[in-house]
Design a protein around this motif. Structure first.
Motif, PDB file in Angstrom:
ATOM      1  N   ILE A 107       6.326  16.287  -2.008  1.00  0.00           N
ATOM      2  CA  ILE A 107       6.137  15.897  -3.415  1.00  0.00           C
ATOM      3  C   ILE A 107       5.969  17.114  -4.310  1.00  0.00           C
ATOM      4  CG2 ILE A 107       3.605  15.642  -3.460  1.00  0.00           C
ATOM      5  CD1 ILE A 107       4.109  12.985  -5.012  1.00  0.00           C
ATOM      6  N   SER A 108       5.508  18.226  -3.740  1.00  0.00           N
ATOM      7  CA  SER A 108       5.286  19.434  -4.544  1.00  0.00           C
ATOM      8  C   SER A 108       6.127  20.566  -3.978  1.00  0.00           C
ATOM      9  CB  SER A 108       3.807  19.830  -4.518  1.00  0.00           C
ATOM     10  OG  SER A 108       3.617  21.074  -5.162  1.00  0.00           O
ATOM     11  N   VAL A 109       7.136  20.991  -4.714  1.00  0.00           N
ATOM     12  CA  VAL A 109       8.021  22.038  -4.200  1.00  0.00           C
ATOM     13  C   VAL A 109       7.301  23.377  -4.104  1.00  0.00           C
ATOM     14  CG1 VAL A 109      10.155  20.946  -4.966  1.00  0.00           C
ATOM     15  CG2 VAL A 109       8.944  22.476  -6.523  1.00  0.00           C
ATOM     16  N   SER A 110       6.147  23.513  -4.795  1.00  0.00           N
ATOM     17  CA  SER A 110       5.438  24.796  -4.776  1.00  0.00           C
ATOM     18  C   SER A 110       4.228  24.778  -3.846  1.00  0.00           C
ATOM     19  CB  SER A 110       4.986  25.164  -6.191  1.00  0.00           C
ATOM     20  OG  SER A 110       4.101  24.170  -6.690  1.00  0.00           O
ATOM     21  N   ALA A 111       4.093  23.738  -3.018  1.00  0.00           N
ATOM     22  CA  ALA A 111       2.939  23.676  -2.112  1.00  0.00           C
ATOM     23  C   ALA A 111       2.956  24.870  -1.148  1.00  0.00           C
ATOM     24  CB  ALA A 111       2.963  22.368  -1.321  1.00  0.00           C
ATOM     25  N   VAL A 112       1.768  25.352  -0.833  1.00  0.00           N
ATOM     26  CA  VAL A 112       1.632  26.494   0.078  1.00  0.00           C
ATOM     27  C   VAL A 112       0.890  26.010   1.316  1.00  0.00           C
ATOM     28  CG1 VAL A 112       0.661  28.801   0.382  1.00  0.00           C
ATOM     29  CG2 VAL A 112       1.508  28.090  -1.872  1.00  0.00           C
ATOM     30  N   ASP A 113       1.525  26.109   2.471  1.00  0.00           N
ATOM     31  CA  ASP A 113       0.916  25.607   3.710  1.00  0.00           C
ATOM     32  C   ASP A 113       0.401  24.176   3.520  1.00  0.00           C
ATOM     33  OD1 ASP A 113       1.443  27.980   4.990  1.00  0.00           O
ATOM     34  OD2 ASP A 113      -0.566  28.807   4.620  1.00  0.00           O
ATOM     35  N   ARG A 114       1.210  23.375   2.885  1.00  0.00           N
ATOM     36  CA  ARG A 114       0.893  21.963   2.623  1.00  0.00           C
ATOM     37  C   ARG A 114      -0.321  21.778   1.725  1.00  0.00           C
ATOM     38  NH1 ARG A 114       2.711  18.097   7.604  1.00  0.00           N
ATOM     39  NH2 ARG A 114       4.821  18.905   7.743  1.00  0.00           N
ATOM     40  N   ASP A 158     -10.834  19.867   1.890  1.00  0.00           N
ATOM     41  CA  ASP A 158     -10.043  18.653   1.948  1.00  0.00           C
ATOM     42  C   ASP A 158      -8.765  18.936   2.737  1.00  0.00           C
ATOM     43  OD1 ASP A 158      -8.230  19.931   0.322  1.00  0.00           O
ATOM     44  OD2 ASP A 158      -8.347  18.504  -1.324  1.00  0.00           O
ATOM     45  N   TRP A 159      -7.850  17.963   2.750  1.00  0.00           N
ATOM     46  CA  TRP A 159      -6.625  18.149   3.537  1.00  0.00           C
ATOM     47  C   TRP A 159      -5.544  18.929   2.818  1.00  0.00           C
ATOM     48  CZ3 TRP A 159      -6.257  12.320   5.034  1.00  0.00           C
ATOM     49  CH2 TRP A 159      -7.094  12.079   6.114  1.00  0.00           C
ATOM     50  N   GLY A 160      -5.790  19.301   1.578  1.00  0.00           N
ATOM     51  CA  GLY A 160      -4.775  20.032   0.829  1.00  0.00           C
ATOM     52  C   GLY A 160      -4.309  19.312  -0.418  1.00  0.00           C
ATOM     53  N   TYR A 161      -4.945  18.166  -0.738  1.00  0.00           N
ATOM     54  CA  TYR A 161      -4.563  17.448  -1.957  1.00  0.00           C
ATOM     55  C   TYR A 161      -5.165  18.090  -3.201  1.00  0.00           C
ATOM     56  CZ  TYR A 161      -2.885  13.783   1.125  1.00  0.00           C
ATOM     57  OH  TYR A 161      -2.206  13.082   2.080  1.00  0.00           O
ATOM     58  N   ASP A 215       1.219  18.969 -10.166  1.00  0.00           N
ATOM     59  CA  ASP A 215       1.590  18.344  -8.892  1.00  0.00           C
ATOM     60  C   ASP A 215       0.385  17.698  -8.207  1.00  0.00           C
ATOM     61  OD1 ASP A 215       4.207  19.013  -9.222  1.00  0.00           O
ATOM     62  OD2 ASP A 215       4.225  20.640  -7.739  1.00  0.00           O
ATOM     63  N   ILE A 216      -0.812  18.252  -8.422  1.00  0.00           N
ATOM     64  CA  ILE A 216      -2.008  17.598  -7.874  1.00  0.00           C
ATOM     65  C   ILE A 216      -2.139  16.198  -8.484  1.00  0.00           C
ATOM     66  CG2 ILE A 216      -4.524  17.645  -7.738  1.00  0.00           C
ATOM     67  CD1 ILE A 216      -4.333  20.748  -7.803  1.00  0.00           C
ATOM     68  N   ALA A 217      -1.952  16.125  -9.805  1.00  0.00           N
ATOM     69  CA  ALA A 217      -2.045  14.819 -10.489  1.00  0.00           C
ATOM     70  C   ALA A 217      -0.912  13.899 -10.053  1.00  0.00           C
ATOM     71  CB  ALA A 217      -2.013  15.035 -11.992  1.00  0.00           C
ATOM     72  N   LYS A 218       0.278  14.454  -9.865  1.00  0.00           N
ATOM     73  CA  LYS A 218       1.404  13.639  -9.396  1.00  0.00           C
ATOM     74  C   LYS A 218       1.108  13.086  -8.002  1.00  0.00           C
ATOM     75  CE  LYS A 218       5.141  15.899  -8.276  1.00  0.00           C
ATOM     76  NZ  LYS A 218       6.471  16.533  -8.247  1.00  0.00           N
ATOM     77  N   GLY A 219       0.576  13.946  -7.149  1.00  0.00           N
ATOM     78  CA  GLY A 219       0.229  13.487  -5.799  1.00  0.00           C
ATOM     79  C   GLY A 219      -0.799  12.367  -5.843  1.00  0.00           C
ATOM     80  N   MET A 220      -1.763  12.505  -6.740  1.00  0.00           N
ATOM     81  CA  MET A 220      -2.780  11.455  -6.861  1.00  0.00           C
ATOM     82  C   MET A 220      -2.130  10.130  -7.276  1.00  0.00           C
ATOM     83  SD  MET A 220      -6.153  11.493  -9.301  1.00  0.00           S
ATOM     84  CE  MET A 220      -7.201  12.606  -8.393  1.00  0.00           C
ATOM     85  N   MET A 221      -1.213  10.191  -8.225  1.00  0.00           N
ATOM     86  CA  MET A 221      -0.572   8.966  -8.729  1.00  0.00           C
ATOM     87  C   MET A 221       0.409   8.362  -7.713  1.00  0.00           C
ATOM     88  SD  MET A 221      -1.893   8.081 -11.476  1.00  0.00           S
ATOM     89  CE  MET A 221      -3.481   8.878 -11.455  1.00  0.00           C
ATOM     90  N   ASN A 225       0.841  -1.192   0.000  1.00  0.00           N
ATOM     91  CA  ASN A 225       0.000   0.000   0.000  1.00  0.00           C
ATOM     92  C   ASN A 225       0.879   1.247   0.000  1.00  0.00           C
ATOM     93  OD1 ASN A 225      -2.238  -1.641   0.289  1.00  0.00           O
ATOM     94  ND2 ASN A 225      -2.489  -1.235   2.484  1.00  0.00           N
ATOM     95  N   ASN A 226       0.492   2.214  -0.818  1.00  0.00           N
ATOM     96  CA  ASN A 226       1.125   3.536  -0.785  1.00  0.00           C
ATOM     97  C   ASN A 226       0.069   4.483  -0.226  1.00  0.00           C
ATOM     98  OD1 ASN A 226       2.366   2.301  -3.731  1.00  0.00           O
ATOM     99  ND2 ASN A 226       3.771   2.909  -2.116  1.00  0.00           N
ATOM    100  N   GLU A 227       0.136   4.691   1.082  1.00  0.00           N
ATOM    101  CA  GLU A 227      -1.016   5.248   1.788  1.00  0.00           C
ATOM    102  C   GLU A 227      -1.356   6.679   1.372  1.00  0.00           C
ATOM    103  OE1 GLU A 227      -0.604   5.967   5.996  1.00  0.00           O
ATOM    104  OE2 GLU A 227      -2.702   5.466   6.363  1.00  0.00           O
ATOM    105  N   TYR A 228      -0.376   7.548   1.400  1.00  0.00           N
ATOM    106  CA  TYR A 228      -0.644   8.958   1.067  1.00  0.00           C
ATOM    107  C   TYR A 228       0.665   9.604   0.655  1.00  0.00           C
ATOM    108  CZ  TYR A 228       1.287  10.407   5.627  1.00  0.00           C
ATOM    109  OH  TYR A 228       2.109  10.633   6.696  1.00  0.00           O
ATOM    110  N   THR A 229       0.660  10.902   0.452  1.00  0.00           N
ATOM    111  CA  THR A 229       1.892  11.596   0.099  1.00  0.00           C
ATOM    112  C   THR A 229       2.036  12.836   0.961  1.00  0.00           C
ATOM    113  OG1 THR A 229       3.190  12.385  -1.792  1.00  0.00           O
ATOM    114  CG2 THR A 229       0.875  13.037  -1.734  1.00  0.00           C
ATOM    115  N   ASN A 230       3.279  13.173   1.263  1.00  0.00           N
ATOM    116  CA  ASN A 230       3.550  14.415   1.999  1.00  0.00           C
ATOM    117  C   ASN A 230       3.517  15.556   0.986  1.00  0.00           C
ATOM    118  OD1 ASN A 230       5.322  12.140   3.548  1.00  0.00           O
ATOM    119  ND2 ASN A 230       4.378  13.618   4.933  1.00  0.00           N
ATOM    120  N   ARG A 231       2.527  16.389   1.110  1.00  0.00           N
ATOM    121  CA  ARG A 231       2.247  17.346   0.037  1.00  0.00           C
ATOM    122  C   ARG A 231       3.377  18.347  -0.181  1.00  0.00           C
ATOM    123  NH1 ARG A 231      -2.038  16.426   3.197  1.00  0.00           N
ATOM    124  NH2 ARG A 231      -1.718  18.355   4.389  1.00  0.00           N
ATOM    125  N   ASP A 232       4.014  18.773   0.909  1.00  0.00           N
ATOM    126  CA  ASP A 232       5.080  19.762   0.730  1.00  0.00           C
ATOM    127  C   ASP A 232       6.399  19.113   0.327  1.00  0.00           C
ATOM    128  OD1 ASP A 232       5.300  18.564   3.175  1.00  0.00           O
ATOM    129  OD2 ASP A 232       5.941  20.364   4.230  1.00  0.00           O
TER     130      ASP A 232
END
Ligand code: FEO
Ligand code: CA
Ligand code: CA
Length: 634
Positions: free
Chosen positions: A152-159, A284-287, A166-172, A143-150
């Motif tokens: 996986i995405s260098v441009s995330a703002v407050d996670r 949502d949580w920021g995804y 990057d949203i699509a990358k996080g989903m994958m 299982n790949n449970e989730y991703t750390n948003r900040d």
């Protein structure tokens, strides 16, 4: 409503902020809870062990001279590395972003990949996993449970991920990875381009099966049949069936939905109570998945969340097979699914719902398992039960039926939490992994922690005063409860329970918060989460807890893995992980000479460079632990 800064919040803390529980200010009740806590634990501790609970499960001598452990305990650590005992070593098997096919690029620290590369690479945040032997091959399903948003995405703002790529990358990065592995000169490696390799993602087609399939609450604009959903995500723990399939458990599925409803401060209007029980909210949580896929907008597609929160059965030997969501096993924040074949051949699955004050469940198939006979209906046709624990060390399973709940059969399997509340299930301190002892008819369950115990009700308004298996108010340490089914029959209506361990800190506390007698200054830990028995009957305990190493948690160090002897009660620390990680997921090679362990979310707060070191991006990874003498490790 202003966006919430999720920087320092866990999943359930976020849920609680967006969907606050009513505070309970009944002073008398809190006092009463404290008194009953002293009474209960006083009785236990007075006997120097656990026999005061009226159970015969455990001898009192927790420091018995026996030694079934093949290692010497290691001290706690706050180093940014994995530590194992003398005589053991480990290799990295695979990391987040490692390509599974040769047409995918190697992981790039600068960009952290793309949606396209991530879909062809090992997913993020490794969790539950198991090994399958098939046709001379060794298949690892993870299982790949989730991703750390900040991360996986260098441009995330407050996670919060804002860039659509990057949203699509996080989903994958979510879902499940099926990977063939092979042992080359003593080291396990991924077999790139194996025909068995497979990524199952939030966009993969799933079949909905069992009592809820086809119900009106399961139908959406994209699927008017209510029998086909897309994808699985936030797969936490896992299970295996007796017939060799993999069970992926959908846990915090709620955190990916949001609402485009304009008037966001009237969320009680747009979000139904049924969805709110599961933590669905307008945010949502920021995804930000609703930005690229409208089905995650509950304002437009209010039934879509009803199609998540299940146990998903996957055949790892057939990469073209369609995963099946088994609604018969209930809908909640599934941690894992531990299967047992009962003496009469019926299949019993034990499951926990990991949220503060939620419940422990059991599924019993109507049919019996026979090797070689069809198995498809065994996880569709059965009865779902929820546990009630009495303070005297006994417990009962209550069937969730139209008669007991007042709900129709499909609704029981969609609004399972409400069904369990209706029958008065016992509120628990966040049930995490459940594991069956292979050497005795007994089941262990981690209750990781619950700061709301004795403070406020669960999301359904159920009472959470201290109770037998959850004896400490504001429980920040957690405990492990175990039960033995009456007569050794896993389908029996009753069971006897006791506590295997109360985690705690005896260097800070001298009361119940010090922990049970098998916890001491040298082996202490908090927040037991992952749990698995080895073939010898030792129980391995993995932690997902507070790693600040100060205050109540001083001396606990980084998250860790320990081994416990069910008979003597002794617990020894085996492994400590790198900074800000959780240890989760445990399985063994077919010859039992390698133990695979998951290191999840190293550096989740920005303070790790494991496993690459230097200034590299921290990456979740599976490690392969072996003995230097080549011996068995479980
Ligand atoms: Fe994903 Fe309950 O841990
Ligand atoms: Ca967990
Ligand atoms: Ca946890």
């Amino acid at each position: 409503m202003a966006r919430i800064d999720t920087t320092d919040l866990s999943f359930d803390e976020f849920d609680e902020i967006v969907n606050p529980r009513p505070e309970e200010n009944d002073f008398d009740r809190v006092v009463e809870a404290a008194i009953s806590r002293r009474g209960f634990l006083g009785g236990v501790l007075a006997f120097g062990g656990f026999t005061a609970l009226g159970s015969t499960l455990v001898p009192t001598g927790v420091q018995a001279a026996t030694n079934r452990f093949a290692f010497d305990q290691i001290p706690m650590s706050v180093a940014d590395e994995v530590i194992v005992p003398a005589g053991y070593k480990y290799d990295i098997l695979m990391r987040w972003g490692d390509p599974m096919w040769s047409d995918a690029p190697e992981f790039d620290d600068a960009t952290r990949g793309t949606a396209a590369s991530q879909e062809r690479s090992f997913g993020d945040n490794t969790d539950g996993m198991d090994v399958f032997s098939h046709d001379g091959k060794t298949l690892l399903v993870v299982n790949n449970e989730y991703t750390n948003r900040d991360i996986i995405s260098v441009s995330a703002v407050d996670r919060r991920i804002v860039d659509e790529g990057d949203i699509a990358k996080g989903m994958m990065a979510h879902g499940i990875s099926v990977v063939e592995i092979e042992n080359v000169d003593g080291a396990w490696k991924m077999v790139k381009d194996s025909p068995y390799n497979r990524r199952i993602t939030p966009q993969s087609e799933m079949e909905l099966t069992g009592p809820a399939a086809g119900h009106d609450l399961m139908k959406t604009a994209a699927d008017p049949t209510g029998k086909k959903s897309l994808g699985t995500w936030n797969n936490c723990g896992n299970g295996v069936t007796p017939w060799g399939t993999y069970l992926a458990c959908e846990e915090n599925f709620n955190g990916y939905f949001s609402s485009s409803e304009e008037v966001q401060d009237q969320k009680e209007v747009s979000i139904s109570p049924e969805l709110r029980r599961y933590g669905i909210n307008d945010e949502d949580w920021g995804y930000n998945w609703a930005v690229i896929d409208e089905r995650f907008d509950v304002n437009k597609h209010p039934n879509e969340p009803n199609r998540a929160g299940y146990v998903v059965e996957i055949d790892p030997t057939d990469p073209t097979s369609t995963p099946k969501k088994r609604t018969a096993l209930g809908r909640f924040k599934h941690e894992n699914a531990e299967s047992v074949v009962n003496n009469d051949g019926r299949v019993v699955v034990y499951m926990g719902d990991d949220e503060r004050g939620e419940f422990v469940y059991r599924y019993v198939s109507n049919g019996v398992y026979a090797p070689g006979a069809p198995t498809d209906e065994l996880l569709n046709d059965g009865i779902l039960y929820v546990a009630t624990f009495a303070d005297d060390g006994t417990g009962k399973w209550v069937a969730l039926t139209p008669e007991t709940t007042g709900m129709d059969q499909a609704e029981i399997h969609i609004h399972t939490r409400q069904a369990a509340s209706a029958v008065g299930a016992t509120t628990m301190d966040r049930p995490e992994w459940i594991s069956a002892n292979p050497t005795a008819p007994e089941i262990y369950c981690c209750l990781t922690n619950n700061k709301n115990r004795g403070v406020k009700p669960n999301a359904g308004g159920d009472d959470t005063s201290v109770n037998g298996p959850n004896p400490r108010a504001e429980n920040n340490y957690g405990q492990i409860v175990r039960w033995r089914p009456d007569g050794g029959d896993h389908t029996a209506p009753g069971f006897a329970w006791d506590l295997y361990v109360l985690a705690g800190n005896p260097t800070v506390h001298s009361d119940a918060y010090a922990g049970s007698p098998n916890v001491n200054a040298d082996n202490m830990f908090n927040s037991p989460d992952g749990l698995a028995f080895d073939s010898h009957g030792l129980v391995w305990i993995q932690t997902d807890g507070n790693y600040k190493n100060e205050g109540d948690f001083a001396g606990h160090g980084n998250n860790q893995m320990l081994a416990g002897d069910p008979v003597t009660g002794e617990i020894r620390r085996f492994m400590v992980g790198p900074n800000e990680c959780e240890i989760t997921g445990l399985t063994w090679s077919p010859d039992r000479r390698t133990m695979f362990v998951g290191i999840q979310h190293p550096g989740e707060r920005g303070n790790s460079h494991w496993p690459g070191g230097g200034t590299s991006v921290p990456r979740s990874a599976i490690i392969a632990v072996t003995r230097e003498d080549g011996g068995r490790v479980g």
